[in-house]
Design a protein around this motif. Structure first.
Motif, PDB file in Angstrom:
ATOM      1  N   GLU A 271      53.759  47.070  44.002  1.00  0.00           N
ATOM      2  CA  GLU A 271      54.524  47.966  43.111  1.00  0.00           C
ATOM      3  C   GLU A 271      54.674  47.365  41.711  1.00  0.00           C
ATOM      4  OE1 GLU A 271      55.224  51.075  43.389  1.00  0.00           O
ATOM      5  OE2 GLU A 271      54.378  51.102  45.414  1.00  0.00           O
ATOM      6  N   GLU A 272      54.610  46.043  41.621  1.00  0.00           N
ATOM      7  CA  GLU A 272      54.701  45.404  40.298  1.00  0.00           C
ATOM      8  C   GLU A 272      53.356  45.444  39.565  1.00  0.00           C
ATOM      9  OE1 GLU A 272      57.325  41.625  41.169  1.00  0.00           O
ATOM     10  OE2 GLU A 272      56.778  42.779  42.949  1.00  0.00           O
ATOM     11  N   VAL A 273      52.279  45.460  40.344  1.00  0.00           N
ATOM     12  CA  VAL A 273      50.933  45.497  39.747  1.00  0.00           C
ATOM     13  C   VAL A 273      50.603  46.916  39.278  1.00  0.00           C
ATOM     14  CG1 VAL A 273      48.457  45.298  40.316  1.00  0.00           C
ATOM     15  CG2 VAL A 273      50.056  43.543  41.113  1.00  0.00           C
ATOM     16  N   ARG A 274      51.053  47.867  40.023  1.00  0.00           N
ATOM     17  CA  ARG A 274      50.667  49.275  39.820  1.00  0.00           C
ATOM     18  C   ARG A 274      50.802  49.788  38.377  1.00  0.00           C
ATOM     19  NH1 ARG A 274      52.528  53.834  44.094  1.00  0.00           N
ATOM     20  NH2 ARG A 274      51.112  55.460  43.411  1.00  0.00           N
ATOM     21  N   PRO A 275      51.938  49.543  37.698  1.00  0.00           N
ATOM     22  CA  PRO A 275      52.059  50.088  36.327  1.00  0.00           C
ATOM     23  C   PRO A 275      50.955  49.625  35.389  1.00  0.00           C
ATOM     24  CG  PRO A 275      54.163  49.203  37.097  1.00  0.00           C
ATOM     25  CD  PRO A 275      53.149  48.813  38.108  1.00  0.00           C
ATOM     26  N   PHE A 276      50.324  48.515  35.680  1.00  0.00           N
ATOM     27  CA  PHE A 276      49.316  47.970  34.763  1.00  0.00           C
ATOM     28  C   PHE A 276      47.987  48.734  34.807  1.00  0.00           C
ATOM     29  CE2 PHE A 276      52.419  44.652  35.152  1.00  0.00           C
ATOM     30  CZ  PHE A 276      52.550  44.224  33.843  1.00  0.00           C
ATOM     31  N   PHE A 277      47.847  49.643  35.766  1.00  0.00           N
ATOM     32  CA  PHE A 277      46.667  50.521  35.760  1.00  0.00           C
ATOM     33  C   PHE A 277      46.690  51.439  34.537  1.00  0.00           C
ATOM     34  CE2 PHE A 277      46.508  49.296  40.194  1.00  0.00           C
ATOM     35  CZ  PHE A 277      45.141  49.240  40.437  1.00  0.00           C
ATOM     36  N   HIS A 278      47.889  51.631  33.991  1.00  0.00           N
ATOM     37  CA  HIS A 278      48.034  52.541  32.842  1.00  0.00           C
ATOM     38  C   HIS A 278      48.376  51.774  31.567  1.00  0.00           C
ATOM     39  CE1 HIS A 278      48.008  55.478  36.028  1.00  0.00           C
ATOM     40  NE2 HIS A 278      48.995  54.813  36.629  1.00  0.00           N
ATOM     41  N   ALA A 279      48.181  50.460  31.580  1.00  0.00           N
ATOM     42  CA  ALA A 279      48.504  49.658  30.392  1.00  0.00           C
ATOM     43  C   ALA A 279      47.560  50.008  29.248  1.00  0.00           C
ATOM     44  CB  ALA A 279      48.379  48.168  30.729  1.00  0.00           C
ATOM     45  N   ALA A 281      46.391  47.827  27.048  1.00  0.00           N
ATOM     46  CA  ALA A 281      45.410  46.737  26.860  1.00  0.00           C
ATOM     47  C   ALA A 281      44.354  46.781  27.967  1.00  0.00           C
ATOM     48  CB  ALA A 281      46.124  45.393  26.870  1.00  0.00           C
ATOM     49  N   PRO A 282      43.077  46.860  27.610  1.00  0.00           N
ATOM     50  CA  PRO A 282      42.026  46.906  28.647  1.00  0.00           C
ATOM     51  C   PRO A 282      42.063  45.704  29.590  1.00  0.00           C
ATOM     52  CG  PRO A 282      41.114  47.387  26.477  1.00  0.00           C
ATOM     53  CD  PRO A 282      42.526  46.973  26.260  1.00  0.00           C
ATOM     54  N   ALA A 283      42.408  44.512  29.054  1.00  0.00           N
ATOM     55  CA  ALA A 283      42.425  43.306  29.906  1.00  0.00           C
ATOM     56  C   ALA A 283      43.406  43.486  31.059  1.00  0.00           C
ATOM     57  CB  ALA A 283      42.813  42.087  29.082  1.00  0.00           C
ATOM     58  N   LEU A 284      44.509  44.183  30.799  1.00  0.00           N
ATOM     59  CA  LEU A 284      45.509  44.374  31.854  1.00  0.00           C
ATOM     60  C   LEU A 284      45.019  45.386  32.890  1.00  0.00           C
ATOM     61  CD1 LEU A 284      48.796  44.298  29.742  1.00  0.00           C
ATOM     62  CD2 LEU A 284      47.781  42.495  31.136  1.00  0.00           C
ATOM     63  N   ARG A 285      44.364  46.454  32.426  1.00  0.00           N
ATOM     64  CA  ARG A 285      43.825  47.437  33.384  1.00  0.00           C
ATOM     65  C   ARG A 285      42.759  46.757  34.254  1.00  0.00           C
ATOM     66  NH1 ARG A 285      43.559  50.520  28.639  1.00  0.00           N
ATOM     67  NH2 ARG A 285      41.284  50.722  28.695  1.00  0.00           N
ATOM     68  N   LEU A 286      41.931  45.942  33.605  1.00  0.00           N
ATOM     69  CA  LEU A 286      40.866  45.243  34.333  1.00  0.00           C
ATOM     70  C   LEU A 286      41.445  44.339  35.429  1.00  0.00           C
ATOM     71  CD1 LEU A 286      37.732  43.613  32.817  1.00  0.00           C
ATOM     72  CD2 LEU A 286      39.122  42.296  34.376  1.00  0.00           C
ATOM     73  N   HIS A 287      42.458  43.549  35.062  1.00  0.00           N
ATOM     74  CA  HIS A 287      43.006  42.621  36.059  1.00  0.00           C
ATOM     75  C   HIS A 287      43.816  43.340  37.125  1.00  0.00           C
ATOM     76  CE1 HIS A 287      41.512  38.795  34.712  1.00  0.00           C
ATOM     77  NE2 HIS A 287      41.661  39.210  33.467  1.00  0.00           N
ATOM     78  N   ALA A 288      44.416  44.470  36.765  1.00  0.00           N
ATOM     79  CA  ALA A 288      45.118  45.255  37.784  1.00  0.00           C
ATOM     80  C   ALA A 288      44.097  45.786  38.797  1.00  0.00           C
ATOM     81  CB  ALA A 288      45.868  46.412  37.130  1.00  0.00           C
ATOM     82  N   ALA A 289      42.958  46.255  38.285  1.00  0.00           N
ATOM     83  CA  ALA A 289      41.901  46.769  39.172  1.00  0.00           C
ATOM     84  C   ALA A 289      41.386  45.652  40.084  1.00  0.00           C
ATOM     85  CB  ALA A 289      40.753  47.336  38.338  1.00  0.00           C
ATOM     86  N   ARG A 290      41.185  44.478  39.487  1.00  0.00           N
ATOM     87  CA  ARG A 290      40.670  43.361  40.295  1.00  0.00           C
ATOM     88  C   ARG A 290      41.691  42.965  41.370  1.00  0.00           C
ATOM     89  NH1 ARG A 290      38.407  38.390  37.021  1.00  0.00           N
ATOM     90  NH2 ARG A 290      36.861  39.970  36.499  1.00  0.00           N
ATOM     91  N   ALA A 291      42.959  42.925  40.963  1.00  0.00           N
ATOM     92  CA  ALA A 291      44.011  42.537  41.926  1.00  0.00           C
ATOM     93  C   ALA A 291      44.042  43.527  43.094  1.00  0.00           C
ATOM     94  CB  ALA A 291      45.357  42.482  41.221  1.00  0.00           C
ATOM     95  N   ALA A 292      43.879  44.817  42.785  1.00  0.00           N
ATOM     96  CA  ALA A 292      43.912  45.831  43.853  1.00  0.00           C
ATOM     97  C   ALA A 292      42.823  45.552  44.887  1.00  0.00           C
ATOM     98  CB  ALA A 292      43.746  47.216  43.254  1.00  0.00           C
ATOM     99  N   GLY A 293      41.645  45.205  44.403  1.00  0.00           N
ATOM    100  CA  GLY A 293      40.539  44.906  45.324  1.00  0.00           C
ATOM    101  C   GLY A 293      40.835  43.672  46.155  1.00  0.00           C
ATOM    102  N   LEU A 294      41.391  42.641  45.507  1.00  0.00           N
ATOM    103  CA  LEU A 294      41.681  41.401  46.228  1.00  0.00           C
ATOM    104  C   LEU A 294      42.814  41.590  47.232  1.00  0.00           C
ATOM    105  CD1 LEU A 294      41.405  38.894  43.242  1.00  0.00           C
ATOM    106  CD2 LEU A 294      39.930  38.947  45.250  1.00  0.00           C
ATOM    107  N   LEU A 295      43.785  42.434  46.851  1.00  0.00           N
ATOM    108  CA  LEU A 295      44.903  42.681  47.767  1.00  0.00           C
ATOM    109  C   LEU A 295      44.470  43.554  48.941  1.00  0.00           C
ATOM    110  CD1 LEU A 295      47.723  43.361  45.132  1.00  0.00           C
ATOM    111  CD2 LEU A 295      47.568  41.373  46.638  1.00  0.00           C
ATOM    112  N   GLY A 296      43.377  44.289  48.746  1.00  0.00           N
ATOM    113  CA  GLY A 296      42.859  45.146  49.817  1.00  0.00           C
ATOM    114  C   GLY A 296      43.827  46.274  50.168  1.00  0.00           C
ATOM    115  N   HIS A 297      44.495  46.801  49.139  1.00  0.00           N
ATOM    116  CA  HIS A 297      45.523  47.820  49.374  1.00  0.00           C
ATOM    117  C   HIS A 297      44.891  49.219  49.338  1.00  0.00           C
ATOM    118  CE1 HIS A 297      49.529  49.247  49.705  1.00  0.00           C
ATOM    119  NE2 HIS A 297      49.566  49.776  48.488  1.00  0.00           N
ATOM    120  N   ILE A 298      44.783  49.842  50.507  1.00  0.00           N
ATOM    121  CA  ILE A 298      44.078  51.123  50.608  1.00  0.00           C
ATOM    122  C   ILE A 298      44.647  52.195  49.660  1.00  0.00           C
ATOM    123  CG2 ILE A 298      43.375  52.981  52.181  1.00  0.00           C
ATOM    124  CD1 ILE A 298      41.990  50.329  52.791  1.00  0.00           C
ATOM    125  N   PRO A 299      45.975  52.352  49.574  1.00  0.00           N
ATOM    126  CA  PRO A 299      46.485  53.400  48.662  1.00  0.00           C
ATOM    127  C   PRO A 299      46.092  53.191  47.195  1.00  0.00           C
ATOM    128  CG  PRO A 299      48.207  52.688  50.179  1.00  0.00           C
ATOM    129  CD  PRO A 299      47.075  51.738  50.350  1.00  0.00           C
TER     130      PRO A 299
END
Lengths: 360, 138
Positions: A271-279, A281-299
């Protein structure tokens, strides 16, 4: 015919010129002889070194693997050749491990080569200083770490690097703050590469930083390094601090924290990572996307599908890669977009690209 | 005469050591020769590819960082060759301990990744196991 007579002044001048020419020629000859002598001596030393190295190369496997003694394997090593032998052993320092390394260390100690280390650490030749620091690392002479620490301020970067690596590798936690400062003084692009040295200190360094770093507001740079170190060490104890750091509005710091959160793989941060999908700064969207993959969170599929149409290519690619990391659900989403002619063109191209890249 | 670990290496076992450091290549060769097996050396990936075309090699042991062609590219090139070369067992030996680098090598097709400093008896053991797994040792 009569010869012209010289005046006294001309005769003196001629004499002076003549003697000066002779003196110059003698000096030149002397210089030539001297340089030839120096070169001959250097060649002789070099040839001797090559010969010795060839002999020792043959002896080393016998010493290491056939139980031969030092004398049997290498013959008698003369005192004047000890420096050569030190260099010879240095060639295997970073290659051999396990029992082989122990045998090498015994050889080093038996010859008393470590006695010279303090002198070599302050030698005027920077190569000698760096080699001494590396030998301390390889052979584990922790008693000299105080001298190694001083080399962090060495004017030659490769000497300081060798010192930092030695201090990290020997887990000299007392010296960690100095190494951390040294890393901070390096160029930004160098810092990420140097994190590996700091990782040598282990999680103790992270605990020290939590206690001693200035608050983030005054200088976020060290905290960025902290986050990257926590990621590299997969240190779960850092999570509460990382949570706090994610709230600091500094793009580079937040990007590093997102990277760490992904590396730690603790789903509670979603829930803390999620808002950064809409940041913005591209660097933040990129790292949020990467974190989602690493966390393996289906939603996270929905958020990642949106990022597939991001205006920045790197963000789209990271979103596509993370979708693949989510398994079947992510793959199905990519296939669905790839087959949908009405989908965003960027999203469709990236879906096709990732599917093509990921197929066995 | 073999004076190594006493393993039963089949006739004709030949290891290609790809290493730009002559000292390291010599030591690796000397240790492997103690097992009674043949060893060839190459200084980089390009030389290794030449050797592979000319000699029947059983397994490749390669360094990663080399001038000319590095170990990573060498692994990829071998995997793209015709069989049986494409399924050649490959061990990468590197001082790079980063996880990402190891993953990169495995993705390229390496069978094993050993980080320096290494113990050579352990390398011999890995070579033997890998050859056995790939049915090149009976």
């Amino acid at each position: 015919m009569t010869l012209p007579t010289l005046s006294l002044e001309h005769a003196v001048l001629l004499h002076v010129l003549l003697w000066a020419t002779l003196a110059m020629a003698a000096l030149l000859l002397l210089l030539i002889l001297l340089s030839a002598g120096v070169q001959t001596r250097a060649d002789r030393i070099n040839n001797r070194r090559i010969l010795l190295f060839q002999e020792w190369e043959e002896g080393l496997p016998n010493y290491l693997y056939q139980g031969q003694t030092r004398e049997e394997a290498f013959g008698r090593i003369e005192a004047k050749d000890l420096g050569f032998f030190q260099t010879f052993l240095g060639r295997y320092r970073n290659t051999l491990g396990g029992e082989d390394a122990k045998r090498l260390r015994t050889l080093y100690r038996d010859l008393g080569l470590e006695k010279d280390l303090p002198r070599r650490l302050t030698h005027r030749n920077p190569v000698v200083r760096a080699q001494a620091a590396m030998e301390i690392q390889s052979y584990g002479y922790a008693e000299h770490l105080g001298l190694v620490e001083k080399l962090l301020d060495d004017p030659k970067p490769f000497v300081a690097f060798a010192a930092a690596r030695t201090l990290g590798a020997l887990h000299g936690i007392d010296y960690a703050p100095h190494v951390f400062d040294w890393v901070q003084r390096q160029e930004d692009y160098q810092q990420d590469r140097l994190l590996e040295l700091l990782e040598g200190f282990g999680p103790d360094l992270l605990r020290w930083l939590e206690m001693n770093l200035e608050p983030t507001g005054s200088n976020p740079t060290p905290w960025r390094l902290y986050a990257l170190l926590a990621a590299g060490m997969r240190d779960e104890e850092s999570l509460p601090t990382l949570r706090g750091l994610l709230k600091v509005p500094e793009v580079e710091l937040q990007a590093a924290v997102l990277r760490a959160m992904g590396a730690l793989g603790d789903l509670s941060v979603w829930e803390e990572v999620r808002p950064f999908f809409h940041a913005s700064a591209p660097a933040l969207r990129l790292h949020a996307a990467r974190a989602a993959g690493l966390l393996g969170h289906i939603p996270a599929v929905d958020e990642l599908v949106i990022l597939l149409a991001d205006p920045v290519y790197e963000v789209r690619r990271e979103a596509g890669t993370s979708l693949m990391a989510l398994g079947n659900v992510g793959w199905e989403a990519l296939e669905w977009i790839a087959d949908d002619p009405s989908a965003d063109r960027f999203a469709r191209d990236m879906a096709l690209d990732r599917l093509d890249w990921g197929r066995p | 005469m073999a004076i190594g670990t006493g393993k039963h290496w089949p006739e004709g076992t030949k290891v290609l050591v790809v290493e730009d450091s002559a000292a390291t290549a010599h030591l690796f060769s000397a240790r492997l020769k103690m097992e009674g097996i043949d060893v060839l050396t190459a200084r980089n990936g390009l030389e290794a590819l030449e050797v592979l075309k000319l000699e029947p090699i059983s397994i490749v042991v390669t360094d990663l960082m080399m001038p000319g062609m590095d170990g990573y590219r060498l692994v990829r090139e071998i995997r793209q060759m015709a069989q049986p070369l494409a399924s050649m067992p490959i061990i990468v030996v590197s001082s790079n301990q980063r996880e990402s680098e190891q993953v990169r090598c495995f993705e390229a097709g390496a069978d094993e990744y050993m980080t320096k400093p290494i113990s050579l008896p352990l390398l011999v053991e890995r070579i033997y196991r890998l050859l056995r797994r790939s049915n090149r040792v009976t």
